[in-house]
Design an enzyme around this catalytic site. Structure first.
Site, PDB file in Angstrom:
ATOM      1  N   ARG A 174       0.825  -1.227   0.000  1.00  0.00           N
ATOM      2  CA  ARG A 174       0.000   0.000   0.000  1.00  0.00           C
ATOM      3  C   ARG A 174       0.855   1.271   0.000  1.00  0.00           C
ATOM      4  O   ARG A 174       0.503   2.270   0.634  1.00  0.00           O
ATOM      5  CB  ARG A 174      -0.945   0.044   1.211  1.00  0.00           C
ATOM      6  N   SER A 247     -10.318   0.375   3.404  1.00  0.00           N
ATOM      7  CA  SER A 247      -9.605   0.136   4.662  1.00  0.00           C
ATOM      8  C   SER A 247      -9.025   1.462   5.144  1.00  0.00           C
ATOM      9  O   SER A 247      -8.328   2.135   4.394  1.00  0.00           O
ATOM     10  CB  SER A 247      -8.447  -0.839   4.454  1.00  0.00           C
ATOM     11  N   GLU A 343      -4.344   4.452   6.161  1.00  0.00           N
ATOM     12  CA  GLU A 343      -4.038   4.173   4.762  1.00  0.00           C
ATOM     13  C   GLU A 343      -4.322   5.385   3.870  1.00  0.00           C
ATOM     14  O   GLU A 343      -3.517   5.703   2.991  1.00  0.00           O
ATOM     15  CB  GLU A 343      -4.813   2.938   4.284  1.00  0.00           C
TER      16      GLU A 343
HETATM   17  N1  EPU Z   1     -11.366  -9.706  10.488  1.00  0.00           N
HETATM   18  C1  EPU Z   1     -12.052  -9.761  11.677  1.00  0.00           C
HETATM   19  N2  EPU Z   1     -12.925  -8.731  11.967  1.00  0.00           N
HETATM   20  C2  EPU Z   1     -13.122  -7.693  11.119  1.00  0.00           C
HETATM   21  C3  EPU Z   1     -12.400  -7.632   9.911  1.00  0.00           C
HETATM   22  C4  EPU Z   1     -11.518  -8.672   9.623  1.00  0.00           C
HETATM   23  O1  EPU Z   1     -11.898 -10.686  12.462  1.00  0.00           O
HETATM   24  O2  EPU Z   1     -13.924  -6.817  11.457  1.00  0.00           O
HETATM   25  C5  EPU Z   1     -10.482 -10.835  10.144  1.00  0.00           C
HETATM   26  C6  EPU Z   1     -11.079 -11.623   8.959  1.00  0.00           C
HETATM   27  O3  EPU Z   1     -11.948 -12.620   9.413  1.00  0.00           O
HETATM   28  C7  EPU Z   1      -9.848 -12.194   8.288  1.00  0.00           C
HETATM   29  C8  EPU Z   1      -8.781 -11.139   8.555  1.00  0.00           C
HETATM   30  O4  EPU Z   1      -9.247 -10.346   9.642  1.00  0.00           O
HETATM   31  O5  EPU Z   1      -9.451 -13.396   8.886  1.00  0.00           O
HETATM   32  C9  EPU Z   1      -8.517 -10.274   7.327  1.00  0.00           C
HETATM   33  O6  EPU Z   1      -9.731  -9.659   6.899  1.00  0.00           O
HETATM   34  P1  EPU Z   1     -10.073  -9.434   5.340  1.00  0.00           P
HETATM   35  O7  EPU Z   1      -9.921 -10.711   4.601  1.00  0.00           O
HETATM   36  O8  EPU Z   1     -11.401  -8.766   5.259  1.00  0.00           O
HETATM   37  O9  EPU Z   1      -8.925  -8.501   4.797  1.00  0.00           O
HETATM   38  P2  EPU Z   1      -8.184  -7.229   5.436  1.00  0.00           P
HETATM   39  O10 EPU Z   1      -6.786  -7.624   5.735  1.00  0.00           O
HETATM   40  O11 EPU Z   1      -8.981  -6.660   6.546  1.00  0.00           O
HETATM   41  C10 EPU Z   1      -7.245  -6.412   3.161  1.00  0.00           C
HETATM   42  C11 EPU Z   1      -7.154  -5.137   2.397  1.00  0.00           C
HETATM   43  C12 EPU Z   1      -8.455  -4.848   1.664  1.00  0.00           C
HETATM   44  C13 EPU Z   1      -8.760  -5.994   0.739  1.00  0.00           C
HETATM   45  C14 EPU Z   1      -8.834  -7.274   1.558  1.00  0.00           C
HETATM   46  C15 EPU Z   1      -9.001  -8.493   0.673  1.00  0.00           C
HETATM   47  C16 EPU Z   1      -5.579  -3.703   3.589  1.00  0.00           C
HETATM   48  C17 EPU Z   1      -5.393  -2.504   4.460  1.00  0.00           C
HETATM   49  N3  EPU Z   1      -6.838  -4.027   3.287  1.00  0.00           N
HETATM   50  O12 EPU Z   1      -8.204  -6.228   4.202  1.00  0.00           O
HETATM   51  O13 EPU Z   1      -8.232  -3.702   0.868  1.00  0.00           O
HETATM   52  O14 EPU Z   1      -9.981  -5.799   0.058  1.00  0.00           O
HETATM   53  O15 EPU Z   1      -7.603  -7.467   2.289  1.00  0.00           O
HETATM   54  O16 EPU Z   1      -7.804  -8.771   0.018  1.00  0.00           O
HETATM   55  O17 EPU Z   1      -4.591  -4.327   3.187  1.00  0.00           O
HETATM   56  C18 EPU Z   1      -8.349  -1.332   0.978  1.00  0.00           C
HETATM   57  O18 EPU Z   1      -7.127  -1.359   0.993  1.00  0.00           O
HETATM   58  O19 EPU Z   1      -9.006  -0.267   0.997  1.00  0.00           O
HETATM   59  C19 EPU Z   1      -9.055  -2.603   0.979  1.00  0.00           C
HETATM   60  C20 EPU Z   1     -10.384  -2.696   1.112  1.00  0.00           C
END
Ligand code: EPU
Length: 347
Positions: A174, A247, A343
């Site tokens: 990012r 995010s 971010e």
């Molecule tokens: N989780 C929770 N509670 C929550 C949110 C997440 O327990 O409220 C857990 C999920 O169950 C999962 C883990 O945390 O095991 C990761 O969650 P998720 O798969 O939703 O992905 P993320 O790491 O929260 C990142 C990116 C997103 C992207 C998703 C999918 C960043 C900052 N964010 O989110 O990107 O869509 O992976 O690849 O890296 C963005 O950058 O704006 C964005 C939406």
């Protein structure tokens, strides 16, 4: 700024006062003192002249990764260059180019429709093509840098075009060279993508493995595209309905010793090993565990289905969003000793 190129500019720019509320996806009430829309690269020399006279320049794409104050001083330039074309059909890859002002999702949809596959995991990410390299967008197992070939940028200060490779862009999670150094220095005019042939689906992300559409086996790029759109629509708020900037925090990358200590004390901690031996922690999980998911402070709230997303419940200002962001950061720091870094670009 003296600029000989301006003599050849086929187009001039006249700044206007502009309401930016509809031009940022958080929907923060904001106004620009001086605003121009760039419809064609021929206007870039004139932009350099105007920027030289202004106190600052903010380059605006889809406004999906920005926290805007109520009044933006200086000059604001919205990039609206359009166009998508296939540059080369190589045996091992498609080389595709898109103009900086194209909608990112529109571009991904067009590629899938043409059979230029490889960007489908990045479907439905808000924002423009030109903004995509700035934060090296990524989702569902694919990062922009893995499909990036090169880009053409306008150096506003020196009033000239510059071609940049991936190495020039210094991509990391990012992050890119565009987030550092002089703000308002670059306008990303067009971006080229190298999409490997034959296409191979990227399906390792847990959400994709669980998705019914992909479980059947042998999916095509359209299936992956549809599944990603489905998953995003379930978890993430639609900025057209509820203001948000995706995010709000990066997933923090921590030393292995800290991750091991946390994993011992907090069973269920979600972490991903990085190539350099460190670990990326799931910030959404940390915030969720602190009890902040769905909670609000005034008009700003933590999204109730993805704790990494902050939303505008209506009428929030940058101060409201930042107050909530600080409260969330404090809670995570107190409990886990980890600092969450925003971010979006906070103007
Ligand atoms: N989780 C929770 N509670 C929550 C949110 C997440 O327990 O409220 C857990 C999920 O169950 C999962 C883990 O945390 O095991 C990761 O969650 P998720 O798969 O939703 O992905 P993320 O790491 O929260 C990142 C990116 C997103 C992207 C998703 C999918 C960043 C900052 N964010 O989110 O990107 O869509 O992976 O690849 O890296 C963005 O950058 O704006 C964005 C939406």
């Amino acid at each position: 700024m003296s600029n000989p190129l301006v003599d050849f500019a086929s187009d001039s720019l006249s700044p206007v006062i502009q309401d930016l509320t509809a031009l940022n996806t958080l929907g923060l009430a904001s106004e620009a003192d001086a605003f121009v829309t760039l419809d064609a690269p021929a206007q870039l020399p004139a932009l350099s002249v105007l920027a030289g006279q202004a106190s600052s320049l903010l380059v605006l794409g889809g406004g999906s990764n920005l926290v805007l104050p109520e009044r933006v001083p200086g000059l604001v330039a919205r990039v609206a260059f359009k166009g998508v074309r296939l540059l080369e059909a190589r045996p091992g890859a498609w080389l595709v180019e898109a103009a900086g002002g194209e909608s990112w999702h529109g571009f991904v949809s067009a590629c899938v429709a043409q059979g230029w596959d490889g960007l489908e995991n990045l479907a439905l990410i808000p924002g423009t093509v030109g903004a995509a390299p700035v934060q090296n967008i990524g989702a569902y197992g694919v990062e922009l840098e893995e499909r990036f070939h090169s880009l053409t940028a306008w150096d506003v200060r020196q009033a000239r075009y510059v071609e940049m490779t991936a190495a020039d862009c210094r991509f990391s999670y990012r992050d890119s060279a565009f987030k550092h150094g002089e703000p308002g220095r670059w306008v990303i005019v067009s971006v080229r993508f190298l999409l490997p042939r034959p296409w191979r689906p990227v399906l390792a992300y847990p959400d994709l493995q669980r998705h019914a559409r992909l479980a059947a086996g042998s999916p095509c790029a359209r299936d992956v595209f549809d599944a990603v759109c489905d998953i995003r629509r379930t978890k993430l708020p639609d900025p057209a309905v509820t203001g948000n900037a995706g995010s709000f925090f990066k997933n923090p990358i921590v030393p292995a010793a800290l991750r091991d200590d946390l994993a011992g004390r907090f069973p269920g901690l979600i972490s991903y090993a990085q190539p350099d031996g460190r670990y990326k922690l799931a910030a959404g999980w940390l915030i969720d565990q602190c009890g902040w998911k769905g909670r609000a402070l005034g008009a700003a709230a933590v999204h109730d289905r993805q704790a990494l997303v902050l939303v505008n419940r209506g009428g929030a200002t940058a101060a409201d969003i930042m107050r909530l962001a600080r409260a969330v950061q404090q809670a995570v720091a107190d409990r886990y000793g980890v600092r969450l870094e925003p971010e979006p670009v906070v103007v």
